[in-house]
Design a protein around this motif. Sequence first.
Motif, PDB file in Angstrom:
ATOM      1  N   THR D   9     -15.127  -9.282  -0.783  1.00  9.21           N
ATOM      2  CA  THR D   9     -13.777  -9.815  -0.871  1.00  9.21           C
ATOM      3  C   THR D   9     -13.666 -10.586  -2.173  1.00  9.21           C
ATOM      4  OG1 THR D   9     -14.088 -12.039   0.040  1.00  9.21           O
ATOM      5  CG2 THR D   9     -13.834 -10.244   1.631  1.00  9.21           C
ATOM      6  N   GLY D  10     -12.443 -10.675  -2.673  1.00  6.73           N
ATOM      7  CA  GLY D  10     -12.177 -11.481  -3.848  1.00  6.73           C
ATOM      8  C   GLY D  10     -10.840 -12.153  -3.654  1.00  6.73           C
ATOM      9  N   SER D  15      -2.662 -12.852  -8.729  1.00  9.80           N
ATOM     10  CA  SER D  15      -2.210 -11.484  -8.430  1.00  9.80           C
ATOM     11  C   SER D  15      -3.281 -10.714  -7.676  1.00  9.80           C
ATOM     12  CB  SER D  15      -1.891 -10.731  -9.731  1.00  9.80           C
ATOM     13  OG  SER D  15      -3.078 -10.466 -10.437  1.00  9.80           O
ATOM     14  N   ILE D  16      -2.851  -9.600  -7.111  1.00 10.74           N
ATOM     15  CA  ILE D  16      -3.765  -8.691  -6.416  1.00 10.74           C
ATOM     16  C   ILE D  16      -4.791  -8.141  -7.404  1.00 10.74           C
ATOM     17  CG2 ILE D  16      -3.846  -6.453  -5.234  1.00 10.74           C
ATOM     18  CD1 ILE D  16      -0.962  -7.195  -4.154  1.00 10.74           C
ATOM     19  N   GLU D  17      -4.327  -7.755  -8.577  1.00  6.88           N
ATOM     20  CA  GLU D  17      -5.235  -7.187  -9.568  1.00  6.88           C
ATOM     21  C   GLU D  17      -6.319  -8.196  -9.958  1.00  6.88           C
ATOM     22  OE1 GLU D  17      -2.006  -6.711  -9.599  1.00  6.88           O
ATOM     23  OE2 GLU D  17      -1.491  -4.689 -10.289  1.00  6.88           O
ATOM     24  N   VAL D  20      -9.072  -8.534  -7.369  1.00  3.68           N
ATOM     25  CA  VAL D  20     -10.033  -7.427  -7.464  1.00  3.68           C
ATOM     26  C   VAL D  20     -10.982  -7.657  -8.642  1.00  3.68           C
ATOM     27  CG1 VAL D  20     -10.322  -4.946  -7.895  1.00  3.68           C
ATOM     28  CG2 VAL D  20      -8.449  -5.744  -6.419  1.00  3.68           C
ATOM     29  N   LEU D  39      -9.617  -0.346  -2.988  1.00  2.00           N
ATOM     30  CA  LEU D  39      -8.973  -1.528  -2.406  1.00  2.00           C
ATOM     31  C   LEU D  39      -8.631  -1.171  -0.952  1.00  2.00           C
ATOM     32  CD1 LEU D  39      -7.654  -4.261  -2.684  1.00  2.00           C
ATOM     33  CD2 LEU D  39      -5.928  -3.253  -4.154  1.00  2.00           C
ATOM     34  N   ASP D  41      -7.961  -3.621   1.775  1.00  2.00           N
ATOM     35  CA  ASP D  41      -7.153  -4.562   2.556  1.00  2.00           C
ATOM     36  C   ASP D  41      -6.579  -5.628   1.628  1.00  2.00           C
ATOM     37  OD1 ASP D  41      -6.220  -5.385   5.167  1.00  2.00           O
ATOM     38  OD2 ASP D  41      -7.564  -7.096   5.049  1.00  2.00           O
ATOM     39  N   ILE D  42      -5.313  -5.970   1.827  1.00  2.00           N
ATOM     40  CA  ILE D  42      -4.659  -7.002   1.014  1.00  2.00           C
ATOM     41  C   ILE D  42      -4.031  -8.026   1.958  1.00  2.00           C
ATOM     42  CG2 ILE D  42      -2.902  -7.503  -0.732  1.00  2.00           C
ATOM     43  CD1 ILE D  42      -3.059  -4.551  -1.606  1.00  2.00           C
ATOM     44  N   THR D  43      -4.480  -9.261   1.860  1.00  2.00           N
ATOM     45  CA  THR D  43      -3.859 -10.341   2.624  1.00  2.00           C
ATOM     46  C   THR D  43      -3.502 -11.469   1.657  1.00  2.00           C
ATOM     47  OG1 THR D  43      -6.003 -11.360   3.102  1.00  2.00           O
ATOM     48  CG2 THR D  43      -5.160  -9.832   4.737  1.00  2.00           C
ATOM     49  N   ALA D  44      -2.809 -12.491   2.172  1.00  2.00           N
ATOM     50  CA  ALA D  44      -2.504 -13.649   1.339  1.00  2.00           C
ATOM     51  C   ALA D  44      -2.472 -14.894   2.210  1.00  2.00           C
ATOM     52  CB  ALA D  44      -1.170 -13.471   0.626  1.00  2.00           C
ATOM     53  N   GLN D  45      -2.901 -15.993   1.597  1.00  2.00           N
ATOM     54  CA  GLN D  45      -2.860 -17.295   2.246  1.00  2.00           C
ATOM     55  C   GLN D  45      -1.514 -17.930   1.884  1.00  2.00           C
ATOM     56  OE1 GLN D  45      -6.500 -19.276   1.105  1.00  2.00           O
ATOM     57  NE2 GLN D  45      -5.648 -21.272   1.709  1.00  2.00           N
ATOM     58  N   TRP D  54      -3.999 -14.752  -3.151  1.00  2.00           N
ATOM     59  CA  TRP D  54      -4.127 -13.346  -2.755  1.00  2.00           C
ATOM     60  C   TRP D  54      -5.585 -13.081  -2.434  1.00  2.00           C
ATOM     61  CZ3 TRP D  54       0.356 -10.900  -2.085  1.00  2.00           C
ATOM     62  CH2 TRP D  54       1.472 -11.455  -2.717  1.00  2.00           C
ATOM     63  N   LYS D  55      -5.832 -12.325  -1.371  1.00  2.00           N
ATOM     64  CA  LYS D  55      -7.218 -12.023  -0.995  1.00  2.00           C
ATOM     65  C   LYS D  55      -7.347 -10.521  -0.736  1.00  2.00           C
ATOM     66  CE  LYS D  55     -10.973 -13.651   1.941  1.00  2.00           C
ATOM     67  NZ  LYS D  55     -11.358 -14.626   2.979  1.00  2.00           N
ATOM     68  N   LYS D  57      -9.982  -7.001   0.092  1.00  2.00           N
ATOM     69  CA  LYS D  57     -11.270  -6.401   0.448  1.00  2.00           C
ATOM     70  C   LYS D  57     -11.447  -5.171  -0.417  1.00  2.00           C
ATOM     71  CE  LYS D  57     -11.837  -7.615   5.303  1.00  2.00           C
ATOM     72  NZ  LYS D  57     -11.633  -7.133   6.667  1.00  2.00           N
TER      73      LYS D  57
ATOM     74  N   GLU F  17       3.744  -8.243  -5.581  1.00  2.00           N
ATOM     75  CA  GLU F  17       3.500  -9.639  -5.210  1.00  2.00           C
ATOM     76  C   GLU F  17       4.818 -10.377  -4.961  1.00  2.00           C
ATOM     77  OE1 GLU F  17       1.808  -8.058  -7.543  1.00  2.00           O
ATOM     78  OE2 GLU F  17      -0.296  -8.678  -7.533  1.00  2.00           O
ATOM     79  N   TYR F  35       0.757 -19.159   7.869  1.00  2.00           N
ATOM     80  CA  TYR F  35      -0.383 -19.506   7.024  1.00  2.00           C
ATOM     81  C   TYR F  35      -1.105 -18.277   6.465  1.00  2.00           C
ATOM     82  CZ  TYR F  35      -3.605 -18.383  10.835  1.00  2.00           C
ATOM     83  OH  TYR F  35      -4.307 -17.730  11.809  1.00  2.00           O
ATOM     84  N   ILE F  37      -0.559 -13.774   5.645  1.00  2.00           N
ATOM     85  CA  ILE F  37       0.144 -12.497   5.806  1.00  2.00           C
ATOM     86  C   ILE F  37      -0.846 -11.374   5.500  1.00  2.00           C
ATOM     87  CG2 ILE F  37       2.422 -13.419   5.168  1.00  2.00           C
ATOM     88  CD1 ILE F  37       0.729 -11.039   2.805  1.00  2.00           C
TER      89      ILE F  37
END
Lengths: 70, 70, 70, 70, 70, 70, 70, 70, 70, 70, 70, 70
Positions: D9-10, D15-17, D20, D39, D41-45, D54-55, D57, F17, F35, F37
């Motif tokens: 994970t990063g 940004s998403i980029e 990664v 890529l 999985d894309i989530t965000a806090q 942005w987080k 997998k 984004e 908290y 998404i």
Amino acid sequence: MVEKIIELTGSSVNSIEEAVSLAVARAAVTISGIYQIQLTDITAQVEDGRVVRWKVKIKATFPVKDRIHE
Amino acid sequence: MVEKIIELTGSSVNSIEEAVSLAVARAAVTISGIYQIQLTDITAQVEDGRVVRWKVKIKATFPVKDRIHE
Amino acid sequence: MVEKIIELTGSSVNSIEEAVSLAVARAAVTISGIYQIQLTDITAQVEDGRVVRWKVKIKATFPVKDRIHE
Amino acid sequence: MVEKIIELTGSSVNSIEEAVSLAVARAAVTISGIYQIQLTDITAQVEDGRVVRWKVKIKATFPVKDRIHE
Amino acid sequence: MVEKIIELTGSSVNSIEEAVSLAVARAAVTISGIYQIQLTDITAQVEDGRVVRWKVKIKATFPVKDRIHE
Amino acid sequence: MVEKIIELTGSSVNSIEEAVSLAVARAAVTISGIYQIQLTDITAQVEDGRVVRWKVKIKATFPVKDRIHE
Amino acid sequence: MVEKIIELTGSSVNSIEEAVSLAVARAAVTISGIYQIQLTDITAQVEDGRVVRWKVKIKATFPVKDRIHE
Amino acid sequence: MVEKIIELTGSSVNSIEEAVSLAVARAAVTISGIYQIQLTDITAQVEDGRVVRWKVKIKATFPVKDRIHE
Amino acid sequence: MVEKIIELTGSSVNSIEEAVSLAVARAAVTISGIYQIQLTDITAQVEDGRVVRWKVKIKATFPVKDRIHE
Amino acid sequence: MVEKIIELTGSSVNSIEEAVSLAVARAAVTISGIYQIQLTDITAQVEDGRVVRWKVKIKATFPVKDRIHE
Amino acid sequence: MVEKIIELTGSSVNSIEEAVSLAVARAAVTISGIYQIQLTDITAQVEDGRVVRWKVKIKATFPVKDRIHE
Amino acid sequence: MVEKIIELTGSSVNSIEEAVSLAVARAAVTISGIYQIQLTDITAQVEDGRVVRWKVKIKATFPVKDRIHE
């Protein structure tokens, strides 16, 4: 912060929860910082019509501290 | 009869079943008629090599009685 | 060796593990040799905000001995 | 040629980029030869209605050179 | 017993089976105890209208003996 | 603690984004405590060979405070 | 015309194709009319770094002639 | 513009299409602006060898106008 | 109570619903107690640019009464 | 109105959005009327620990005007 | 560079690999530059308990050179 | 024999079956030999709480006769 996700199996004669716990405990012997697991597969070994062992696949996540191994 | 399906999470320090039951009980405080749930995801929080909390995602189904909210 | 895989449901008022075990035990009355199951779906019946029955779908695998039925 | 695929994970506030790229850069410190990522999985806090991190997998692929670790 | 599952790729100019076998053989040089693999993806490299190389993704399972690496 | 997960779409002429951020900001007007998404689908509207709008589907998670609505 | 679809496994020390063929041949001893199979899973048993047995899961389809069994 | 997606079930003794239409009509009593649905699951209730009711799961999308509810 | 789930296909020149109903009716000749089906696949046979037959895959569920067959 | 959906890849050294936009622009040279795309896969090429190219798979939808090609 | 991905089937009486190779060879008669395929489905035709033909679905990728067809 | 599979959408104000049939009929104007379709997605357009149009995605399969187009 970068994390690594590894896939493990665990098993228990008692319950699904114990199978997960045993895998986590074993991994924690040499990997520090595991903070979350996801349960991805549940199977069971059967003998003579009785479940004799629960077996789980988990994905365990932990922060990368020192080195990521090949 | 039309039903609505909502997605909830629940958690418990004891077991997967209790995590589901707590989410169902909490939802039933303001929603009447939940009659079925599906367990869609099982994760766990880990500390020092021990599972300290089970967390589940469930989909709960109930008949629409009065109004469906935005 | 050829094996057959059949899909069953089981249920229990107590736990997910017991729902699996009851399905396995019932199947073993007429099918010998089941040695593995996979848990493919977990739902629960809810009444008055309480889980009153756990219901599972399992795939059970056993070696074909005599005949495979239509 | 045999390759290994690891899951990381990063995360990034931007940004998403970038999330990664940071995971790839960190992994490259001790693993040489990563040539492709996927890529998965894309989530965000979220805090106070704003995305604060942005987080992602990713699955990273690299040729096995020396040893594959347990 | 706890097991680890790792993801590898292998390739062969001859067949899908050989691509799997080469990945397994290479992994076995430094990992002992691999007892099962699952084939999760099959692709092929094509040149001038001919398949010139089969490439597979596999998941290999082995018991954890000594240490699980970061 | 019980959480609810709702599904939203958002859109933006500028980036993926921003489409996520706008959906989160709008939801936060009446729902407090979102908290996290997850981004589950990315599409785009095209006109004359140009992307004119990015559109995302997200799942937003927040703790249940007061009442869960039908 | 109504058809039934059953799930079988087959295995072979030689190849994926042979594992499928053996399962089909065994099923045909007591079920007539199987006209199509789909290959749904490919695994292999490994010993000492060598694949010693290919194992497949297949779904076999045949017309219902006489009775469908419980 | 932000939209919300909710999951509903509908049923009809006549057809799949009518089951969808009834769910949509019922939801529209209190939610305005539903402009699209996706059909995600089709089941049927059977009695004495006859389908007596079609049941569908749908996802309905509508623009958020006033407030998004917990 | 333990149930069995079997997979069937049905077809009809008229409609998707009729294809399901014919499969259910045929199965009910020798299996009693089917109470639910799920529609898992819809295809159609085409000739000269016209659909000439609808074909469905269904999963049918019924309580196990007497014996479960190999 | 009948539409066709085709699958394309695009790539960019700068961003995921640009990779999509370049694929759309290229397709629009000979296909008119593309009005929507869905992003189905995101990968990246890595060199020396840096992402050097983003690569996307998209599905592009457009109304059939004249002829659908073999 | 923009690529197109098309879906093809191929079949062979001998092996899965040959079914793929024949589809690739046929496509290459009028499409130049196919450089990769992914195998997405494997079925087989059965007669009298024997597999008489292997059938595969593949996705073939090639760079767009001249025009993309409707 | 090599076949090509293309993805189309069709729509109808009346039924799911008619939406499929219209797409098939339109495709058959310029493509000969379509012999099978698979229904992969069902959505509907809604206005004022009524379904006003059914929309389907289908995959259509036909033998390659002359040329496969870029």
